[in-house]
Design a protein around this motif. Structure first.
Motif, PDB file in Angstrom:
ATOM      1  N   PHE A 209      -1.097  -6.112   3.492  1.00 12.85           N
ATOM      2  CA  PHE A 209      -2.315  -6.619   2.968  1.00 12.85           C
ATOM      3  C   PHE A 209      -2.200  -8.153   2.641  1.00 12.85           C
ATOM      4  CE2 PHE A 209      -2.991  -2.538   2.034  1.00 12.85           C
ATOM      5  CZ  PHE A 209      -4.505  -2.499   2.499  1.00 12.85           C
TER       6      PHE A 209
ATOM      7  N   VAL B  11       2.578  -3.465   0.493  1.00 16.45           N
ATOM      8  CA  VAL B  11       1.668  -2.063  -0.339  1.00 16.45           C
ATOM      9  C   VAL B  11       3.062  -0.781  -0.032  1.00 16.45           C
ATOM     10  CG1 VAL B  11       0.054  -3.898  -1.359  1.00 16.45           C
ATOM     11  CG2 VAL B  11       0.202  -1.500   0.694  1.00 16.45           C
TER      12      VAL B  11
ATOM     13  N   GLU C 229       0.873   7.456  -8.324  1.00 19.17           N
ATOM     14  CA  GLU C 229      -0.189   7.748  -9.366  1.00 19.17           C
ATOM     15  C   GLU C 229      -1.299   6.507  -8.305  1.00 19.17           C
ATOM     16  OE1 GLU C 229       1.369   6.013 -13.761  1.00 19.17           O
ATOM     17  OE2 GLU C 229       2.620   5.643 -11.876  1.00 19.17           O
ATOM     18  N   SER C 230      -1.698   6.818  -8.874  1.00 20.26           N
ATOM     19  CA  SER C 230      -3.005   5.268  -8.053  1.00 20.26           C
ATOM     20  C   SER C 230      -2.530   4.346  -8.167  1.00 20.26           C
ATOM     21  CB  SER C 230      -4.296   5.814  -9.090  1.00 20.26           C
ATOM     22  OG  SER C 230      -5.601   4.867  -8.725  1.00 20.26           O
ATOM     23  N   GLY C 231      -2.444   4.170  -6.129  1.00 22.13           N
ATOM     24  CA  GLY C 231      -2.639   2.141  -5.599  1.00 22.13           C
ATOM     25  C   GLY C 231      -0.950   2.233  -6.110  1.00 22.13           C
TER      26      GLY C 231
ATOM     27  N   GLY D  37       0.398   3.552  -2.864  1.00 19.31           N
ATOM     28  CA  GLY D  37       0.049   3.733  -1.985  1.00 19.31           C
ATOM     29  C   GLY D  37      -0.115   4.668  -0.886  1.00 19.31           C
ATOM     30  N   LYS D  38      -0.553   6.049  -1.331  1.00 13.12           N
ATOM     31  CA  LYS D  38      -0.594   7.581  -0.649  1.00 13.12           C
ATOM     32  C   LYS D  38      -1.638   7.225   0.839  1.00 13.12           C
ATOM     33  CE  LYS D  38      -1.998   9.734  -4.003  1.00 13.12           C
ATOM     34  NZ  LYS D  38      -2.242   8.656  -5.575  1.00 13.12           N
ATOM     35  N   THR D  39      -2.778   5.994  -0.348  1.00 18.35           N
ATOM     36  CA  THR D  39      -3.701   6.900   1.489  1.00 18.35           C
ATOM     37  C   THR D  39      -2.685   5.541   2.802  1.00 18.35           C
ATOM     38  OG1 THR D  39      -5.129   6.923  -0.508  1.00 18.35           O
ATOM     39  CG2 THR D  39      -6.010   5.846   2.014  1.00 18.35           C
ATOM     40  N   VAL D  40      -2.227   4.780   2.001  1.00 20.02           N
ATOM     41  CA  VAL D  40      -2.636   3.219   2.621  1.00 20.02           C
ATOM     42  C   VAL D  40      -1.407   4.135   3.684  1.00 20.02           C
ATOM     43  CG1 VAL D  40      -0.954   1.728   3.125  1.00 20.02           C
ATOM     44  CG2 VAL D  40      -2.778   1.594   2.043  1.00 20.02           C
TER      45      VAL D  40
ATOM     46  N   PRO E   6      -7.763  -0.766   6.259  1.00 18.39           N
ATOM     47  CA  PRO E   6      -8.287  -1.379   6.193  1.00 18.39           C
ATOM     48  C   PRO E   6      -8.146  -2.414   6.467  1.00 18.39           C
ATOM     49  CG  PRO E   6      -7.973  -0.501   3.795  1.00 18.39           C
ATOM     50  CD  PRO E   6      -6.956   0.475   4.909  1.00 18.39           C
TER      51      PRO E   6
ATOM     52  N   PRO F  30      -7.901  -7.103   5.038  1.00 16.02           N
ATOM     53  CA  PRO F  30      -7.194  -7.338   6.004  1.00 16.02           C
ATOM     54  C   PRO F  30      -5.576  -6.671   5.546  1.00 16.02           C
ATOM     55  CG  PRO F  30      -7.194  -7.698   3.724  1.00 16.02           C
ATOM     56  CD  PRO F  30      -7.793  -7.135   3.540  1.00 16.02           C
TER      57      PRO F  30
ATOM     58  N   GLU G 291      -6.985  13.392  -0.791  1.00 18.53           N
ATOM     59  CA  GLU G 291      -7.288  13.855  -1.559  1.00 18.53           C
ATOM     60  C   GLU G 291      -8.700  14.795  -1.565  1.00 18.53           C
ATOM     61  OE1 GLU G 291      -7.316  11.929  -5.625  1.00 18.53           O
ATOM     62  OE2 GLU G 291      -5.735  10.695  -4.748  1.00 18.53           O
TER      63      GLU G 291
ATOM     64  N   HIS H 199      -3.072  13.358  -6.714  1.00 21.53           N
ATOM     65  CA  HIS H 199      -2.240  13.006  -7.292  1.00 21.53           C
ATOM     66  C   HIS H 199      -2.102  14.362  -8.237  1.00 21.53           C
ATOM     67  CE1 HIS H 199      -6.851  11.143  -8.532  1.00 21.53           C
ATOM     68  NE2 HIS H 199      -5.881  11.969  -9.146  1.00 21.53           N
TER      69      HIS H 199
ATOM     70  N   PRO I 148       0.976  -3.920  -7.021  1.00 19.11           N
ATOM     71  CA  PRO I 148       1.639  -4.574  -5.152  1.00 19.11           C
ATOM     72  C   PRO I 148       1.757  -6.527  -5.824  1.00 19.11           C
ATOM     73  CG  PRO I 148      -0.395  -3.126  -5.664  1.00 19.11           C
ATOM     74  CD  PRO I 148      -0.044  -3.415  -6.657  1.00 19.11           C
TER      75      PRO I 148
HETATM   76  N1  LIG Z   1      -8.382  -3.365   1.520  1.00 20.69           N
HETATM   77  C1  LIG Z   1      -7.906  -3.511   0.452  1.00 20.69           C
HETATM   78  N2  LIG Z   1      -7.755  -4.708  -0.228  1.00 20.69           N
HETATM   79  C2  LIG Z   1      -6.131  -5.045  -0.113  1.00 20.69           C
HETATM   80  N3  LIG Z   1      -5.039  -4.598  -1.284  1.00 20.69           N
HETATM   81  C3  LIG Z   1      -5.740  -3.065  -0.493  1.00 20.69           C
HETATM   82  C4  LIG Z   1      -6.130  -2.216  -0.197  1.00 20.69           C
HETATM   83  N4  LIG Z   1      -6.413  -1.173  -0.005  1.00 20.69           N
HETATM   84  C5  LIG Z   1      -5.609  -0.669  -1.107  1.00 20.69           C
HETATM   85  N5  LIG Z   1      -4.960  -1.419  -1.671  1.00 20.69           N
HETATM   86  C6  LIG Z   1      -4.019  -1.615  -2.031  1.00 20.69           C
HETATM   87  O1  LIG Z   1      -2.612  -1.251  -1.009  1.00 20.69           O
HETATM   88  C7  LIG Z   1      -2.223   0.103  -2.372  1.00 20.69           C
HETATM   89  C8  LIG Z   1      -2.260   1.395  -1.982  1.00 20.69           C
HETATM   90  O2  LIG Z   1      -3.470   1.639  -2.095  1.00 20.69           O
HETATM   91  P1  LIG Z   1      -4.013   3.635  -1.462  1.00 20.69           P
HETATM   92  O3  LIG Z   1      -4.893   3.166  -1.565  1.00 20.69           O
HETATM   93  O4  LIG Z   1      -3.145   3.431  -0.690  1.00 20.69           O
HETATM   94  O5  LIG Z   1      -2.813   4.137  -2.624  1.00 20.69           O
HETATM   95  P2  LIG Z   1      -3.099   5.653  -3.514  1.00 20.69           P
HETATM   96  O6  LIG Z   1      -1.818   5.673  -4.068  1.00 20.69           O
HETATM   97  O7  LIG Z   1      -4.059   6.111  -2.464  1.00 20.69           O
HETATM   98  O8  LIG Z   1      -4.227   5.266  -5.060  1.00 20.69           O
HETATM   99  P3  LIG Z   1      -5.382   6.545  -5.182  1.00 20.69           P
HETATM  100  O9  LIG Z   1      -4.564   7.013  -6.312  1.00 20.69           O
HETATM  101  O10 LIG Z   1      -5.836   5.142  -5.685  1.00 20.69           O
HETATM  102  O11 LIG Z   1      -5.903   6.821  -4.244  1.00 20.69           O
HETATM  103  C9  LIG Z   1      -2.726  -0.562  -3.896  1.00 20.69           C
HETATM  104  O12 LIG Z   1      -1.805  -0.900  -4.685  1.00 20.69           O
HETATM  105  C10 LIG Z   1      -4.214  -1.300  -3.377  1.00 20.69           C
HETATM  106  O13 LIG Z   1      -3.913  -2.375  -4.115  1.00 20.69           O
END
Ligand SMILES: Nc1ncnc2c1ncn2[C@@H]1O[C@H](COP(=O)(O)OP(=O)(O)OP(=O)(O)O)[C@@H](O)[C@H]1O
Ligand SMILES: Nc1ncnc2c1ncn2[C@@H]1O[C@H](COP(=O)(O)OP(=O)(O)OP(=O)(O)O)[C@@H](O)[C@H]1O
Ligand SMILES: [Mg+2]
Ligand SMILES: [Mg+2]
Lengths: 377, 314, 373, 280, 506
Positions: free
Chosen positions: C27, C36, C55-57, C59-62, C72, C74, C194, C227, C293
């Motif tokens: 990002f 990330v 855990e939240s954050g 990187g699963k969704t990414v 998304p 940047p 999720e 999670h 991150p």
């Molecule tokens: N649009 C964004 N801009 C900046 N950083 C982002 C953005 N989207 C995600 N991140 C960063 O990428 C990292 C991974 O995010 P991600 O959404 O993949 O987490 P996750 O594991 O899906 O968490 P959650 O369980 O909360 O959904 C996070 O630390 C977040 O800070």
């Protein structure tokens, strides 16, 4: 935990409705009976759980206890005194006894205020302490919830969610209350952080002799923390049970469905069987009948008896401290729905409730006579 | 939907009642004696008597109000003491001109604002957004009459493409009518447009942030589908409400534009009435402007509900 | 477990529907790019349900959105290969990508309410998916298909539901609509982010069951991001555990729960309260918070919070070198320098036993716990 | 302060701030530094083009356009500032009272506000001018009152939403109420909105002052304000177009810079920009 | 003589006649110009200003000028076709006698009688040459249909049955009035244009633009616009040869302007040519004391206030002010010191209203402010709503104000401006001085020689007394669309000549 005695908090046929102005109804708003004739009593020092699905009225109950909302009917008694009509000084005094921890750690702290100011509020409002004394006590609070006093000058956004929830707890503790209502305090947290906060609550409850009303939709968290649990469904109490009874022989078909829906950590073990259909919001419950009837598996198995649709089941006591609001809860052997193997329950032996006697009903006059005969098929 | 509309209409009724109170009390808060304020000290006694009778200043206030309201409901707003004509027909004659100008302005605003607003919103913080937003900010600061003056000088006096002023009813001669309305409509429309661009832009930005937009992408939907069904369709409900507000701005803006282009609408009589302290006229005009605005906003609210099922069937 | 894999056994298990190698996502921020997700590699075989937890954050969704090339801004995929059904996703054209999304790979987003267009009837929304991908399909055909899908995901009274607006449906039904929409193009892979988190337990169970049924009936592979470890245990064949943007463990579900090899996985499991009549006095917890991150610690990212490391007296290697994800046992990968250390193995066995005991209480008699281990 | 630092980081806002400071300095100090009397008539030098003696030329009475522009800025900015301030004071007071007290106070207060809201702003202002006669004071009063409903609605809405925030509930449960609650939780919550809105009002007021000036309902001659200058210049649009154009540009520039600041403030105060909220 | 039916439309852009269309009340030019088109008088005048026949074909006085006999034109009708009878004429003149606008000028009328169907005799208490002149006063001396006026309570809100070349078809306030040719008009072949459209506009700045862009055909444009149009050469601009006096009116009953010295001081101080140059773009004439215009037969030049030596004039003004008790105060503004009725130390500070729609008036007043500052007087220009302006002047609400009004000859001027009850007296001098009244009556009754002598006396008197201060004259500038022909612009009743005009589309 304190011994048997007068309950600390009693909810007596409490009802809360929302909506209902003619203009609102004209525009299509419905009247919502968020809490519907709820009667509970909670002993001093006990950790009492309230579970239920979203929209079942848990939060509404909690907010009425802390007087953020007034009931539309019924009474809430704290140490025997009806709090629903407290005003001014008396209300202020009550606020010292009962506090709340909120669900969302991001929203429950004012982003524009330092932690110190938020914690000092209680002392200022109630004139409990000032100057160095207050500072000392604030610092002590921080340590009590596992934070450092050096963090006092930070703003909420400088904390992680778990830390924020600790601050919320510290704030609730600042007036040294007797009772804390915790409304889903861990739902917004990551599992590992959840555990920390649950441990903290449990520790505080034990050490300070706090009474805790713990609201959650997570049966795991509730069963960890609470010795007794009330199950709400669409604003009504379905079942009140001590922990063991809840886990091992839940009586109400809805409670059973809840238990059966919990995924288990043992791989490939649980949820393949359908234990409940539909959605809490799907169907309108029958007026005058059992609110759970439309989704009730037991009723289906019993061939859809009319009684469920015409007569509201009032809570009745199955065993000491265990009450259930179902006409047919103990009417059959329930070979399928009894998710808990008899053996396991038996192995643990019959439980002697360590909690004070409490049954959902404190005013027998309002319980329909049917209850006593309702046990027959 | 019908219930919602009914609710909105019922809610508008007290507003109209309040408006009537406001207008009624308006002349009664004039410092000093209103009739003297209107006519001066050495007024024609005939006229003074007539005006006093018209307002019934000596009666109890409730009677005055009831009498006045009764008259108003029958379409009698009293006489304009300057022209000594009944107020109501004068205003009724002007409503079409003002509405026509307002519609013209609305049209110009829409034609300018929608494409630019949407483009800026979709290209949020990109180059075209920056350009559009900057121009918008410039437009936001341009007073309508100032723009109008410049337009008039360029298009009417130097280039002689369009008349500098005047009005022909549309029903009488549509072509002439439109020729007359172009300059004032553009002047007023360009005042409304920046406002609209900003609202459209920020609404589109908000919509683009909604999870359903990336989800639509994730479903591989065609771009036109995403644009029309997701962005435009979600823009519309908010947009109609903003149109209601915009109409208010256009009505207000029309006052100066009507004066500038000698457009025989309500704005011109309003200014005249204000300078001449023709309070019966001012009262009636405030009421009419208020009613137009309330009704348009009512329509906008109902239209919003029609476009957004969440509001309709909450 | 065996029954489940055999249900899809007829398929060729060797050609994965999804193969991710060395994925890295960055990002752009004011203070420079932040990584990330890095070095993420996994496969999903046809008909397989793969859980991705963390855990939240973490990187699963990414990671998941990278598959659709929908990180998304940047955010940007900076490295790695993503192969879907033999197609290299990163080299696809814009239109090619559009063709892939929603057809070969479908997404089920976390919040159904937010993902549905509030002003369009759900039936129309479902239909527009097919009609976008196959313009030749008539409106009537699309409607028939949507109706069929509504029926198959168990939406009661499907004809009526087609004409409903999203807000007129409950959360569970909305999620079913999204699943129906995902299924209609018969995708090879479903990415479910999720899908149950926003729902009540009873509804969660219904949806999880539905996902299982979908896999069984359509043979669709599912990448299931959550999670909730318990949900993973219930429906997944294999599990990937992420921590701070990296995969730390990857194993068949029974192996993971039978012998969790990474201290983080263990910590995660231990912190879940058991559903038991006699709960422990305290839950095990992980000290501290996950790192942000951009400020990942040197070496193993879990090291500062790792109790195994504490037990071992804080070996330096944890803070100096990043442990790679290695196959510790067949099919079971872990990224820990001490995955096979005595202390580690002991901790794993102890934990599995505790969990088994605690959870046994609620297990229906018909199921043999730990049968696959 | 934090907000200012964040504002300064936004490039467009920086441009706005610089412009605004320039304008303000001109308006405040300019009249003291300039040697000429803005109303000094010199008929021999009428309609002079720009020169070293008259930087922006002269008007129909030979008055120095630049001097008048500078004095006009003071008048226009003064009127805009005071009417925005008045609107803010009235709007915030009304909005906070109705929003915070709720109940019948809210219902009654909002009905009154709705009433004024039902009439377009400038028309309300003109109606007020009709009562008291045109002057700079009336302009301030009229615009201030005319802006009140909009502002009161906004503030009330914000107060109602802030009032229902969880952190306010938390304070209530602690026993906070009344003034304390207002001071600690509610008012700080509306500051960002109010800042942005007041900035917006400044922009509106500049344009509306000009409009009233054009209609002859604003500042009266010989005093100069931008609106008055545009209006006076219009009759000489052919002889001396600058008389109309320059004050118009001044209005545009001022509103432009104010809006840049307003937009910047909006971003700088956006909680989403600095912290995450409600990630449940 | 085959009569061409009138065709075409002439559009006039002008201010709205907010005073209404009742000849008895409306004195402002805006009303009178419109009234001249719809009401005819007994006596008319031609382009040179000479009296000619109107509804009366001819008239003659008796020997001693105490009785005038008017012979009505036969066949003249109102627009509804009913004949204009002697009874209507008698009724109309009776109405004038009691009207606000003419009661002063007609104060000496003792009786009005119809001797037969075509003859009306007006008897006077004193000899007067001026009766026909008074009865020619455009708009105000209108001949009305008694039946029509009495038929409707609000006849004057919408006078449809009229005697003039046009009838009013519609009148929309703040918009326009439409006049249609009166088909029953007595004068053969007139009016030549079927429709006259009056476009009302408060904004004189836009009038020239209206003609340029083809939105209007006739307008009385501002001086800057006149100059510009002349230079451009596309739009003909006619300059009327009738100068309109420009004046400052005073409230001579209260301080400070109850003092003749103060009024004289101001007369010395004002820069007369300067303001003609600045505000009228040089198209005007100055006067240094006269009120009559140079070509008037009774004109005798006065140059008391000649300001060719500005310094001397200012010194003189200062001297007079000192004498009046207004001494220079600390900040340069004069303060009262022994002024009757004024507390000592009161600053000389006066608000001076002017008609807000008249750019030249604003200019003039701003210049006055600047000039008077030099002698220590502080006046504040007060841009005033044009509509109530003259009403408020008449109500005596202003201490000093800016004005301008048209007049025809010396009789008209003195009778209507200076005589108590004169049509314009309440708007100009506010005089009620029996001595002056008597002098004016004598001038009007006397032969040319007597009149000349009396007027010379009156001119000298007003220049010294200054019940009002005339500083110069303006020439109205009339811009006309190129296709407009046959129109002569004359101040005061200028639009009357539209009846002669034709228009061809460009
Ligand atoms: N649009 C964004 N801009 C900046 N950083 C982002 C953005 N989207 C995600 N991140 C960063 O990428 C990292 C991974 O995010 P991600 O959404 O993949 O987490 P996750 O594991 O899906 O968490 P959650 O369980 O909360 O959904 C996070 O630390 C977040 O800070
Ligand atoms: N302020 C309110 N106005 C109208 N209805 C309300 C209000 N608060 C709650 N309700 C309704 O009352 C019912 C119970 O709500 P409540 O928030 O108590 O449920 P809950 O059990 O806490 O649910 P959740 O798990 O979602 O927090 C719901 O149907 C809700 O819509
Ligand atoms: Mg809740
Ligand atoms: Mg995620």
């Amino acid at each position: 935990m304190s011994g048997i005695g007068r309950p600390l908090l009693e909810l007596d046929h409490v009802e809360r409705m929302f909506g209902g102005s003619w203009l609102g109804r004209l525009g299509g708003d419905n009247v919502v009976r968020a809490v519907d004739d709820v009667t509970l009593s909670i002993a001093a020092g006990e950790a009492f759980g309230i579970v239920g699905e979203s929209g079942s009225g848990k939060t509404t109950v909690g907010r009425m206890i802390v007087r953020l909302l007034d009931p539309t009917a019924g009474a809430i008694r704290f140490e025997g005194q009806d709090i629903t009509r407290l005003r001014g000084g008396a209300l202020l005094a009550y606020r010292r006894s009962v506090q709340m921890v909120f669900q969302n750690p991001y929203l429950s702290l004012n982003p524009r205020r330092r932690v110190r100011d938020m914690l000092l509020d209680a002392y200022r409002i109630h004139h409990l302490a000032s100057g160095r004394d207050a500072e000392e006590r604030v610092a002590a609070l921080m340590e009590m919830v596992g934070l450092r006093r050096t963090m006092l000058d930070r703003y909420p956004h400088e904390f992680s969610s778990g830390q924020r929830q600790r601050i919320g707890i510290a704030r609730a503790l600042s007036v040294e209350p007797r009772l804390i209502v915790a409304d889903e305090p861990v739902s917004a947290l990551d599992v590992s952080v959840q555990a920390q906060v649950l441990n903290l609550l449990r520790g505080l409850q034990e050490e300070l002799g706090l009474t805790v009303v713990f609201i959650s939709h997570d049966l795991r968290a509730v069963s960890f923390l609470c010795s007794r649990v009330a199950v709400l469904y669409l604003g009504q109490v379905m079942e009140v049970a001590p922990r063991r009874a809840l886990v091992e022989r839940a009586a109400h078909p809805y409670t059973q469905a809840l238990m059966g829906s919990m995924p288990s950590l043992a791989p490939g073990s649980g949820i393949t069987r359908e234990v409940i259909r539909g959605d809490i919001a799907d169907q309108q419950p029958p007026p005058g009948g059992c609110v759970f009837a439309p989704r009730c598996e037991l009723r289906r198995r019993l061939g859809d008896p009319d009684r469920c649709l015409t007569e509201r089941p009032w809570p009745r006591e199955l065993s000491e401290g265990h009450a259930v609001a179902c006409h047919f809860a103990d009417a059959e052997a329930r070979p399928d729905t009894d998710a808990r193997p008899e053996a396991t329950g038996a192995a643990a032996g019959p439980t002697t409730p360590t909690t004070p006697t409490m049954v959902g009903i404190s005013d027998p006059t309002r319980v329909p006579a049917v209850t006593s005969t309702g046990a027959t098929t | 939907m019908a219930r919602y509309a009914l609710q909105r209409i019922l809610l508008a009724l007290p507003l109209l009642f309040g408006l009537s109170l406001l207008v009624f009390f308006y002349v009664r808060i004039i410092p000093g004696d209103p009739v003297t304020a209107m006519l001066g000290v050495q007024a024609n006694p005939d006229l003074v008597a007539r005006l006093r009778a018209q307002y019934g200043f000596d009666e109890p206030i409730l009677d005055q109000y009831l009498m006045w309201l009764g008259n108003v409901l029958q379409g009698d707003f009293g006489i304009s003491f300057r022209s000594r004509q009944a107020v109501a027909p004068i205003i009724v004659d002007r409503i079409p001109a003002t509405l026509q100008l307002m519609l013209g302005g609305l049209f110009v605003s829409l034609v300018v604002a929608i494409p630019f607003g949407i483009r800026a919103g979709m290209k949020y913080r990109q180059r075209s957004d920056t350009v559009i937003s900057t121009i918008t900010l410039v437009g936001l600061g341009s007073p309508g009459f100032w723009l109008g003056t410049i337009l008039m000088v360029i298009f009417a006096l130097v280039l002689k493409w369009l008349p500098s002023q005047g009005y022909t009813p549309f029903t009488q001669d549509p072509v002439a009518s439109i020729r007359y309305m172009i300059l004032p409509s553009v002047a007023i429309g360009l005042v409304g447009a920046p406002f609209l661009v900003r609202v459209v832009r920020s609404t589109v930005v908000e919509i683009m942030k909604e999870p359903f937009v990336p989800y639509a992408d994730a479903r591989g939907l065609r771009e036109q589908v995403i644009f029309w069904r997701y962005i435009i369709r979600n823009l519309l409900p908010q947009f109609v409400v903003v149109l209601g507000v915009l109409v208010g701005a256009l009505l207000a803006g029309s006052v100066a534009i009507e004066a500038l282009f000698n457009w025989p609408g309500m704005g011109r009589i309003f200014i005249g009435a204000v300078t001449e302290r023709d309070y019966a006229m001012i009262q009636a005009l405030i009421l009419v402007y208020g009613v137009i605005f309330v009704v348009i906003n009512l329509i906008a609210e109902i239209a919003q509900a029609a476009l957004d099922p969440r509001i309709r069937l909450k | 477990m065996h029954e489940r894999t055999s249900a899809t056994g007829s398929r060729e298990p060797d050609a994965p529907v999804l193969e991710v190698t060395d994925l890295a996502v960055e990002f752009m921020t004011r203070s420079g790019p932040i990584r990330v997700v890095e070095e993420v590699a996994f496969r999903v075989r046809p008909g397989e349900i793969v859980g991705l937890v963390g855990e939240s954050g973490s990187g699963k969704t990414v990671t998941m959105m990278s598959v659709l090339r929908l990180v998304p801004p940047p955010g940007r995929i900076t490295a790695g290969r993503i192969i879907v059904d033999g197609t290299d996703v990163r080299s696809l054209s814009r239109d090619g990508m559009r063709g892939l999304r929603g057809s070969a790979v479908a997404l089920i987003p976390p919040d159904a309410t937010a993902a549905l267009n509030p002003v369009v009837k759900v039936g129309d929304q479902v239909m527009e998916g097919v009609r976008s991908h196959r313009p030749q399909v008539s409106e009537a055909e699309a409607r028939t298909l949507a109706l069929e899908m509504f029926r198959r995901v168990g939406l009661p009274r499907p004809e009526q539901r087609l004409r409903r607006y999203p807000h007129e449906l409950s959360g569970g039904m909305q999620q079913r609509v999204l699943i129906a929409s995902a299924l209609q193009m018969a995708p090879r892979l479903i990415l479910a982010d999720e899908p149950t988190t926003a729902l009540d337990v009873t509804i969660q169970a219904q949806i999880l069951r539905l996902l299982l049924a979908v896999r069984d009936e359509f043979g669709t592979a599912i990448l299931f991001v959550t999670h909730d470890l318990a949900a993973v245990a219930e429906i997944c064949d294999r599990v990937l555990v992420m921590y701070s943007g990296r995969l730390v463990e990857s194993a068949p579900v029974a192996d993971l729960f039978g012998q969790p090899l990474h201290p983080y996985t263990r910590a995660l499991m231990a912190s879940i309260p058991p559903l038991s009549a006699d709960p422990p006095d305290r839950l095990q917890t992980v000290a501290g918070a996950p790192p942000e991150p951009g400020s990942w610690p040197e070496g193993c990212r879990f090291a500062p919070r790792c109790d195994l490391r504490t037990q071992l007296g804080g070996p330096d290697v944890c803070t100096t070198s990043q442990p790679p994800l290695v196959e510790v046992r067949p099919g079971h990968h872990a990224a820990c320098h001490f995955a096979t250390s005595e202390a580690g193995v002991r901790a794993a066995t102890d934990l599995a036993a505790t969990v088994e005991e605690a959870e046994a209480v609620v297990l229906p008699e018909s199921v043999q716990p730990g049968g696959a281990a | 302060m934090n907000v200012i630092r964040r504002l300064w980081r936004i490039r467009s806002a920086r441009v706005g701030v610089v412009l605004a400071v320039l304008l303000l300095t001109t308006a405040i100090l300019g009249p003291m530094l300039l040697p000429l009397d803005p109303n000094a008539i010199d008929v021999r030098a009428r309609f002079a083009g720009p020169s070293t003696a008259h930087w922006l030329g002269t008007d129909d009475l030979g008055r120095d356009t630049f001097t008048r522009l500078v004095h006009g800025s003071r008048m226009s900015l003064f009127i805009a500032a005071l009417s925005a301030l008045l609107g803010t004071l009235l709007g915030v007071t009304l909005g906070v009272i109705t929003g915070f007290l709720g109940g019948w106070v809210d219902v009654a207060g909002m009905r009154v506000v709705d009433l004024f809201f039902a009439i377009p702003t400038l028309l309300v202002a003109i109606g007020i001018v009709a009562l008291f006669g045109p002057s700079a004071t009336t302009t301030i009063l009229a615009l201030g009152i005319a802006y009140t409903p909009l502002y009161a609605r906004l503030v009330r809405g914000t107060v109602v939403s802030v009032r229902s925030r969880t952190y306010v509930d938390a304070s209530r449960v602690l026993g906070a109420r009344g003034v304390r609650l207002l001071r600690t939780d509610i008012l700080p919550g509306i500051v960002p909105i109010a800042l942005v809105q007041t900035t917006a009002l400044l922009g509106f007021a500049l344009v509306d002052e000009a409009s009233l000036g054009f209609l002859g309902l604003g500042v009266q001659p010989p005093d100069a304000s931008w609106g008055q200058m545009i209006n006076a210049g219009r009759q000489f649009i052919f002889q001396a177009p600058w008389l109309t154009l320059i004050p118009g540009f001044a209005v545009i520039l001022a509103v432009f810079s104010i809006n840049l600041i307003g937009d910047g403030l909006r971003d700088a105060l956006d909680p989403r920009a600095s912290q995450r909220v409600g990630d449940t | 003589l085959a009569q061409e039916p009138a065709a075409g439309t002439i559009r006039v852009i002008t201010v709205e006649p907010t005073q209404g269309l009742d000849p008895a009340i409306a004195a402002a030019d805006a009303s009178r110009t419109l009234m001249t088109l719809i009401y005819d008088n007994l006596v008319d005048f031609d382009e040179s200003g000479a009296l000619t026949g109107g509804i009366a074909e001819s008239w003659e006085p008796n020997e001693d000028l105490t009785s005038w006999t008017f012979h009505l034109r036969s066949g003249a009708t109102f627009s509804d076709g009913s004949p204009i009878s002697a009874a209507d004429v008698v009724w109309s003149i009776e109405r004038m006698r009691t009207s606000e606008s003419l009661k002063g000028a007609l104060a000496n009328v003792t009786s009005v009688e119809a001797t037969d169907d075509a003859t009306v005799v007006v008897s006077l208490s004193a000899a007067s040459r001026a009766l026909p002149l008074t009865l020619s006063r455009g708009g105000n001396a209108a001949i009305l249909s008694q039946a029509a006026v009495e038929a409707s309570a609000d006849y004057f809100a919408m006078p449809t049955v009229t005697s003039g070349p046009y009838t009013l078809e519609s009148l929309a306030p703040k918009d326009r009035a439409i006049l249609q040719a009166n088909t029953a008009y007595w004068r053969e072949g007139y009016p030549k244009t079927a429709t006259i459209e009056y476009i009302f506009s408060e904004d004189q700045n836009s009038w020239a633009a209206a003609i340029e862009s083809g939105a209007a055909d006739v307008a009385n444009v501002g001086y800057n616009d006149a100059q510009r149009l002349r230079e451009a050469g596309t739009i003909p601009v006619e300059q009327s040869d009738r100068l309109t006096p420009l004046f400052w009116g005073f409230d001579t009953t209260t301080p400070p302007f109850d003092s003749k010295l103060v009024r004289q001081a101001i007369a010395y101080a004002v820069d007369r040519q300067g303001r003609i140059d600045a505000c009228w773009f040089g198209t005007g004439a100055v006067t240094y004391g006269n009120i009559l215009r140079p070509w008037d037969p009774n004109f005798v030049e006065i140059s008391t206030y000649d300001d060719s030596d500005r310094a001397a004039s200012l010194a003189k003004a200062g001297e007079l002010l000192d004498q009046a008790g207004w001494v220079v105060g600390a900040d340069g503004t004069r303060e009262a010191s022994g002024v009757a009725g004024v507390e000592d130390g009161t600053r000389f500070s006066v608000s001076v209203p002017y008609e807000g729609n008249w750019p030249a008036a604003e200019c003039n007043t701003l210049l006055l402010q600047q000039t008077l500052k030099e002698v220590g007087l502080d006046i504040q220009p007060n841009k005033y709503d044009p509509a109530p302006f003259w009403g408020d002047v008449a109500a005596g609400q202003f201490q000093m104000y800016h004005g301008g009004a048209g007049a025809t000859d010396s009789d008209d001027l003195y009778l209507n401006w200076f005589r108590s009850g004169g049509a314009l007296t309440p708007l100009t001098t506010h005089l009620t001085d029996p001595e002056i009244d008597a002098k004016i009556d004598a001038a009007i009754a006397g032969d040319a020689e007597t009149a000349k002598a009396i007027y010379a006396e009156l001119e000298a008197w007003q220049a010294d007394e200054l019940p009002m201060l005339v500083t110069g004259y303006q020439w109205p500038q009339v811009a006309m669309a190129p296709g407009l022909e046959g129109y002569y612009s004359i101040p005061d009743t200028s639009l009357k000549w539209l009846a002669n005009a034709t228009i061809t589309a460009p």
